[in-house]
Design a protein around this motif. Structure first.
Motif, mmCIF file in Angstrom:
data_model
loop_
_atom_site.group_PDB
_atom_site.id
_atom_site.type_symbol
_atom_site.label_atom_id
_atom_site.label_comp_id
_atom_site.label_asym_id
_atom_site.label_seq_id
_atom_site.Cartn_x
_atom_site.Cartn_y
_atom_site.Cartn_z
ATOM 1 N N GLY A 154 -9.647 39.356 -37.014
ATOM 2 C CA GLY A 154 -8.357 39.594 -37.630
ATOM 3 C C GLY A 154 -7.355 40.142 -36.621
ATOM 4 O O GLY A 154 -7.592 40.127 -35.411
ATOM 5 N N ARG B 123 -1.959 44.568 -41.101
ATOM 6 C CA ARG B 123 -3.204 43.947 -40.658
ATOM 7 C C ARG B 123 -3.456 42.700 -41.492
ATOM 8 O O ARG B 123 -2.931 42.547 -42.585
ATOM 9 N N THR B 124 -4.279 41.829 -40.935
ATOM 10 C CA THR B 124 -4.661 40.591 -41.607
ATOM 11 C C THR B 124 -5.989 40.110 -41.034
ATOM 12 O O THR B 124 -6.385 40.508 -39.938
ATOM 13 N N ASP B 125 -6.663 39.247 -41.773
ATOM 14 C CA ASP B 125 -7.901 38.640 -41.293
ATOM 15 C C ASP B 125 -7.634 37.426 -40.403
ATOM 16 O O ASP B 125 -8.562 36.866 -39.829
ATOM 17 N N GLN B 126 -6.381 37.028 -40.274
ATOM 18 C CA GLN B 126 -6.018 35.867 -39.454
ATOM 19 C C GLN B 126 -6.059 36.209 -37.970
ATOM 20 O O GLN B 126 -5.840 37.341 -37.575
ATOM 21 N N GLU B 127 -6.335 35.202 -37.148
ATOM 22 C CA GLU B 127 -6.381 35.404 -35.703
ATOM 23 C C GLU B 127 -4.968 35.608 -35.145
ATOM 24 O O GLU B 127 -3.984 35.128 -35.721
ATOM 25 N N TYR C 129 1.403 40.220 -45.043
ATOM 26 C CA TYR C 129 0.345 41.011 -44.441
ATOM 27 C C TYR C 129 0.219 42.361 -45.133
ATOM 28 O O TYR C 129 1.146 42.840 -45.777
#
Length: 143
Positions: A99, A53-57, A40
């Motif tokens: 995200g 942070r990440t764009d993944q749920e 991440y």
């Protein structure tokens, strides 16, 4: 003919294998922090606290963290996921634009940050993460 030192040699090999196994495993804190750093984007870091942070749920992120190191405590509240380990806590939260935001800190700071949500579920800070009963009053024990 009887060999000398056979038991001592076996004990030495067993001890060495145990030490190597424990060393290779690493602590859950190390596993969690390594997983976060490798997967991440680091946003902020100060002392034992780090934010990624990440764009993944959030549910996908929490599942990946669980796979890296099995938490002693685990609680989901809508899109928020709280993972408690012996020495570290993780909070995964959905971001409004999509995200996830991921926070990791030592266990005491985690209780200070997220206490209103986790204390009724997990009990107070001085309780063990690995015990089956969390405290917190009548009917609220559990993982």
């Amino acid at each position: 003919m009887r060999r000398r030192g056979g038991r001592a040699a076996v004990a030495g090999v067993t001890l060495l294998a145990t030490v190597l196994t424990l060393t290779a495993c690493g602590s859950s804190e190390e596993k969690v922090r390594e997983h976060l750093a490798e997967n991440y984007e680091l946003v902020n870091e100060s002392g034992t606290y780090a934010q990624y942070r990440t764009d993944q749920e959030p549910s996908r992120v929490a599942s990946a963290i669980r796979a890296a190191a099995d938490p002693g405590r685990d609680h989901a509240d809508l899109d928020d996921h709280y993972l408690g380990y012996e020495d570290v806590m993780v909070h995964v939260e959905g971001e409004p634009a999509g995200g996830s935001q991921i926070e990791v800190t030592d266990a005491k700071d985690g209780y200070d940050r997220w206490g209103p949500v986790i204390v009724p579920i997990w009990g107070t800070y001085n309780g063990s993460y690995r015990s089956g009963f969390s405290g917190g009053g009548s009917g609220s024990g559990g993982k």
